[in-house]
Design a protein around this motif. Sequence first.
Motif, PDB file in Angstrom:
ATOM      1  N   ASN A 113       0.793  -1.227   0.000  1.00 20.63           N
ATOM      2  CA  ASN A 113       0.000   0.000   0.000  1.00 20.63           C
ATOM      3  C   ASN A 113       0.828   1.282   0.000  1.00 20.63           C
ATOM      4  N   PHE A 114       2.005   1.228   0.576  1.00 20.95           N
ATOM      5  CA  PHE A 114       2.802   2.439   0.756  1.00 20.95           C
ATOM      6  C   PHE A 114       4.251   2.213   0.317  1.00 20.95           C
TER       7      PHE A 114
ATOM      8  N   VAL B 252       0.919  -0.048   8.258  1.00 22.50           N
ATOM      9  CA  VAL B 252      -0.155   0.414   7.368  1.00 22.50           C
ATOM     10  C   VAL B 252      -1.334   0.981   8.168  1.00 22.50           C
ATOM     11  N   LEU B 255      -0.520   4.465   9.420  1.00 20.98           N
ATOM     12  CA  LEU B 255      -0.426   5.419   8.306  1.00 20.98           C
ATOM     13  C   LEU B 255      -1.814   5.788   7.791  1.00 20.98           C
ATOM     14  N   GLN B 256      -2.655   4.766   7.643  1.00 15.92           N
ATOM     15  CA  GLN B 256      -4.016   5.036   7.145  1.00 15.92           C
ATOM     16  C   GLN B 256      -4.814   5.849   8.157  1.00 15.92           C
ATOM     17  N   PHE B 260      -2.401   9.330   5.780  1.00 17.21           N
ATOM     18  CA  PHE B 260      -1.382   9.315   4.718  1.00 17.21           C
ATOM     19  C   PHE B 260      -1.887   8.554   3.503  1.00 17.21           C
TER      20      PHE B 260
END
Lengths: 170, 289
Positions: A113-114, B252, B255-256, B260
């Motif tokens: 995802n990143f 993740v 971040l979510q 971000f």
Amino acid sequence: MVPSYNPATAQMPTIIVGVADLKISTEPATYIATHALGSCLGITFHDAKRRIGGMLHAMLPTSKITQGEKIREAMFLDTGIPKLLTALIRAGAKKADICCKVFGGAQLMATDNFFRIGSKNIDMFYRLSQEMDLDVVSWEVSGRVNRTIRLNNLTGDVIVKIPSKPEFIR
Amino acid sequence: MKSATDLQTVVEMTRSIPCAPAILPKLLKLAEGGSADLGEMEMLINLDTGLATDVLRTANSAYFSSNQRCENISDAILRLGSKVLYRIAASTLTGRWLVHPVRGYGWEPGDLCRHSLCVAICAETFSKKMNLADASTAYTAGLIHDLGKFALAYANFTSLDDISDRVPAEFSTWREAEKVVLGFESSEVTKALLENWGFPSTFVSVGHFYQTPSESPEADRPLVTLIHAAKHVATQLGYGVGVDGFYYEPDVEALQAAGFKDEEMDAAIPEILTTIQRFISPAGDIRFT
């Protein structure tokens, strides 16, 4: 292949390419180098017959990300690669004699995802190399290593250094 | 080279480095308040000749200089303001510590400093776009986020080579390998160092949890997540990244939750790179002020 000491090349001057930068040289006895590619791609072009070489250190795949702002062409693969090729041809290289090598594109672990710049850059380079019919003779990409590269303009060899490992040639 | 030892020994060993950024938390406290005590600030800066020189040089640089030259620290403080002053102090003090020659992580001289500076600049840029933390705080947190690795490299353990060998062979993360080989993580060393120097608890959280922001105290999570994002963007840029750099996984969930988005982080890179290149030359030389 591990590079051995050669007095003829040990003293050759080095042209440094920064991030989002490109440089060419028509001087055979020259190195062109760039440090710490990370997820960026370092692309070398070399015309062995005429000993004209160049290097691009591009950070991102596409200039479309900038949405109309003034861009630094060498920051992006889609603008940097054509610019490097044009510069080499203007300097006297022939496209049919240019060999291309590509390095970098390192990736973090589990990046679905990143932080996918490495894989995006590799995908874009592959696409552009097909579209531009580039003769890509070496791929040293992906993985989890930070590469520093040095093109020997005399031979077209690229010396690769990664942290804690001996140098090797591609 | 030494074999593995305990966390406390690593922290104790770094006490012998003369240029530890120990006055930084005191300056931070002074700069944080709206009405900084200029006299006390002057006294602290004058304790460190190198820092005082950097402050005067910046105050008299083309960017800040008026017709009149600043002849002393007191005048320089008034001209620069406490925020700029603090930033100079953070860069000078941590930069000096981070360029201390060490072996480990495959670093070339100055690599940790280059990387930390990139994390600081990424953090500052994202702080302005994401509104997760004050820009100066984010910048400082970026500079100090990985001091524990410096301490481990300074301690010069053969164990670092064991970690380096284990990680690619077992497809483990660097953190997992640290835990197995050393018995503790470098982030625990960072935490201990920052606590010893009296840094505010938010910075201690950054040092301890920047690799796993979901585990950080809720109040500190925005800044910790910001540094997590900044760290990985800076790693992709490559500056000063050692053998450990890419053996990490993104958090993740954190971040979510912080908002971000991958594409937005990529879009910020041209601006980040332009700022970084004001401080780091193509050959890698660092110019902090």
